[in-house]
Write a protein that holds these residues in place. Sequence first.
Motif, PDB file in Angstrom:
ATOM      1  N   GLU A   1     -37.504  13.983  74.243  1.00 21.67           N
ATOM      2  CA  GLU A   1     -37.552  12.894  73.276  1.00 21.67           C
ATOM      3  C   GLU A   1     -36.145  12.358  73.047  1.00 21.67           C
ATOM      4  O   GLU A   1     -35.155  13.057  73.267  1.00 21.67           O
ATOM      5  CB  GLU A   1     -38.149  13.357  71.949  1.00 21.67           C
ATOM      6  CG  GLU A   1     -37.366  14.467  71.270  1.00 21.67           C
ATOM      7  CD  GLU A   1     -38.068  14.996  70.035  1.00 21.67           C
ATOM      8  OE1 GLU A   1     -39.108  14.419  69.658  1.00 21.67           O
ATOM      9  OE2 GLU A   1     -37.585  15.984  69.458  1.00 21.67           O
ATOM     10  N   ARG A   2     -36.085  11.108  72.623  1.00 22.32           N
ATOM     11  CA  ARG A   2     -34.808  10.476  72.320  1.00 22.32           C
ATOM     12  C   ARG A   2     -34.618  10.400  70.812  1.00 22.32           C
ATOM     13  O   ARG A   2     -35.557  10.106  70.077  1.00 22.32           O
ATOM     14  CB  ARG A   2     -34.750   9.069  72.907  1.00 22.32           C
ATOM     15  CG  ARG A   2     -34.599   9.050  74.408  1.00 22.32           C
ATOM     16  CD  ARG A   2     -34.385   7.641  74.915  1.00 22.32           C
ATOM     17  NE  ARG A   2     -35.626   6.873  74.900  1.00 22.32           N
ATOM     18  CZ  ARG A   2     -35.706   5.608  75.310  1.00 22.32           C
ATOM     19  NH1 ARG A   2     -34.630   4.963  75.727  1.00 22.32           N
ATOM     20  NH2 ARG A   2     -36.867   4.986  75.302  1.00 22.32           N
ATOM     21  N   ALA A   3     -33.397  10.677  70.368  1.00 23.02           N
ATOM     22  CA  ALA A   3     -33.050  10.541  68.953  1.00 23.02           C
ATOM     23  C   ALA A   3     -32.140   9.333  68.807  1.00 23.02           C
ATOM     24  O   ALA A   3     -31.174   9.171  69.570  1.00 23.02           O
ATOM     25  CB  ALA A   3     -32.343  11.799  68.452  1.00 23.02           C
ATOM     26  N   ALA A   4     -32.441   8.476  67.854  1.00 23.74           N
ATOM     27  CA  ALA A   4     -31.629   7.289  67.631  1.00 23.74           C
ATOM     28  C   ALA A   4     -30.231   7.691  67.165  1.00 23.74           C
ATOM     29  O   ALA A   4     -30.045   8.732  66.515  1.00 23.74           O
ATOM     30  CB  ALA A   4     -32.298   6.401  66.589  1.00 23.74           C
ATOM     31  N   PRO A   5     -29.218   6.896  67.496  1.00 21.24           N
ATOM     32  CA  PRO A   5     -27.853   7.204  67.050  1.00 21.24           C
ATOM     33  C   PRO A   5     -27.771   7.281  65.530  1.00 21.24           C
ATOM     34  O   PRO A   5     -28.446   6.544  64.811  1.00 21.24           O
ATOM     35  CB  PRO A   5     -27.040   6.012  67.583  1.00 21.24           C
ATOM     36  CG  PRO A   5     -27.854   5.445  68.703  1.00 21.24           C
ATOM     37  CD  PRO A   5     -29.284   5.668  68.305  1.00 21.24           C
ATOM     38  N   VAL A   6     -26.953   8.211  65.048  1.00 20.82           N
ATOM     39  CA  VAL A   6     -26.730   8.343  63.608  1.00 20.82           C
ATOM     40  C   VAL A   6     -25.230   8.371  63.346  1.00 20.82           C
ATOM     41  O   VAL A   6     -24.444   8.813  64.185  1.00 20.82           O
ATOM     42  CB  VAL A   6     -27.384   9.624  63.037  1.00 20.82           C
ATOM     43  CG1 VAL A   6     -28.881   9.569  63.160  1.00 20.82           C
ATOM     44  CG2 VAL A   6     -26.849  10.866  63.751  1.00 20.82           C
ATOM     45  N   GLY A   7     -24.827   7.905  62.182  1.00 17.81           N
ATOM     46  CA  GLY A   7     -23.418   7.924  61.820  1.00 17.81           C
ATOM     47  C   GLY A   7     -22.583   7.127  62.799  1.00 17.81           C
ATOM     48  O   GLY A   7     -22.913   6.006  63.168  1.00 17.81           O
ATOM     49  N   SER A   8     -21.495   7.756  63.246  1.00 17.08           N
ATOM     50  CA  SER A   8     -20.591   7.091  64.193  1.00 17.08           C
ATOM     51  C   SER A   8     -21.070   7.185  65.635  1.00 17.08           C
ATOM     52  O   SER A   8     -20.486   6.569  66.525  1.00 17.08           O
ATOM     53  CB  SER A   8     -19.187   7.701  64.080  1.00 17.08           C
ATOM     54  OG  SER A   8     -19.221   9.091  64.392  1.00 17.08           O
ATOM     55  N   GLU A   9     -22.105   7.967  65.864  1.00 13.77           N
ATOM     56  CA  GLU A   9     -22.638   8.116  67.225  1.00 13.77           C
ATOM     57  C   GLU A   9     -23.283   6.805  67.667  1.00 13.77           C
ATOM     58  O   GLU A   9     -24.103   6.229  66.952  1.00 13.77           O
ATOM     59  CB  GLU A   9     -23.666   9.244  67.267  1.00 13.77           C
ATOM     60  CG  GLU A   9     -24.303   9.453  68.624  1.00 13.77           C
ATOM     61  CD  GLU A   9     -23.312   9.835  69.680  1.00 13.77           C
ATOM     62  OE1 GLU A   9     -23.217   9.093  70.682  1.00 13.77           O
ATOM     63  OE2 GLU A   9     -22.622  10.855  69.504  1.00 13.77           O
ATOM     64  N   ARG A  10     -22.919   6.336  68.853  1.00 14.74           N
ATOM     65  CA  ARG A  10     -23.431   5.068  69.354  1.00 14.74           C
ATOM     66  C   ARG A  10     -24.449   5.236  70.478  1.00 14.74           C
ATOM     67  O   ARG A  10     -25.068   4.274  70.902  1.00 14.74           O
ATOM     68  CB  ARG A  10     -22.284   4.181  69.857  1.00 14.74           C
ATOM     69  CG  ARG A  10     -21.328   3.753  68.751  1.00 14.74           C
ATOM     70  CD  ARG A  10     -20.227   2.867  69.298  1.00 14.74           C
ATOM     71  NE  ARG A  10     -19.355   2.390  68.230  1.00 14.74           N
ATOM     72  CZ  ARG A  10     -19.578   1.280  67.531  1.00 14.74           C
ATOM     73  NH1 ARG A  10     -20.647   0.537  67.798  1.00 14.74           N
ATOM     74  NH2 ARG A  10     -18.748   0.903  66.580  1.00 14.74           N
ATOM     75  N   SER A  11     -24.594   6.453  70.966  1.00 15.73           N
ATOM     76  CA  SER A  11     -25.461   6.678  72.118  1.00 15.73           C
ATOM     77  C   SER A  11     -26.734   7.419  71.724  1.00 15.73           C
ATOM     78  O   SER A  11     -26.717   8.274  70.824  1.00 15.73           O
ATOM     79  CB  SER A  11     -24.725   7.493  73.190  1.00 15.73           C
ATOM     80  OG  SER A  11     -23.565   6.829  73.631  1.00 15.73           O
TER      81      SER A  11
END
Length: 224
Positions: free
Chosen positions: A67-77
């Motif tokens: 599964e994919r997790a949407a970017p959170v905080g400063s994470e862009r990927s």
Amino acid sequence: MTNQHYGQFCGLARAAEIVGQRWTLLILRDLSVGPRRYSDLAAGLPGIPTNTLATRLKELEDEGIVERAAPVGSERSVVYGLTPRGQELGPALEALSRWGAGGMRLPREGEIVTTASITAALRVAAGDTVVPADWDTTYNVRVGEVESHVVMRGGAITADPGFVEHADLEITAGPGIRDVLAGTLSAQDAVATGAVELAGDPALFERFAETLRVPYSANLLAPS
């Protein structure tokens, strides 16, 4: 899935249809060590074509394994991880890794180690071993440029990527560490021959060598 069905109502056939394609097991191995960005997966699987990685991830998502997790905080990927269904593959991946390692002694030409491969190997070597509850020992393990760590604490053994601060022992090893894990090279001989170098209490390496084990296949040890 892009591979053809075997046409059999069989659990093994169904599993082979899902995980039997080239690179799929290694993607699952890397994700079993921890969630990864697409770029992390590509870097940890040198040689995998970009389109193949994208295809395999899409197939595994469609099967409910990744599964994919949407970017959170400063994470862009986007970060990829195993679903609960994917985590169920853990024992099968470890069993296959242990079986494969039984026939491995030295790397073949061009073969490398990665952070995920070493971490997974250490987890396989630990298995379900129960250690004394009063043990509280942390090992940093470097093989080539790859770094992982092992913790023996609370009766259990864990292995994870990267070094940790204030480890009790730092182990730097080459291919000879394989003989140590197989039990064919003693801790003392490994140090004496330079197969490993230690920074810390050598007695802790004896504990490491006696506790972590991935034996060789009887066929590999049989005289030719």
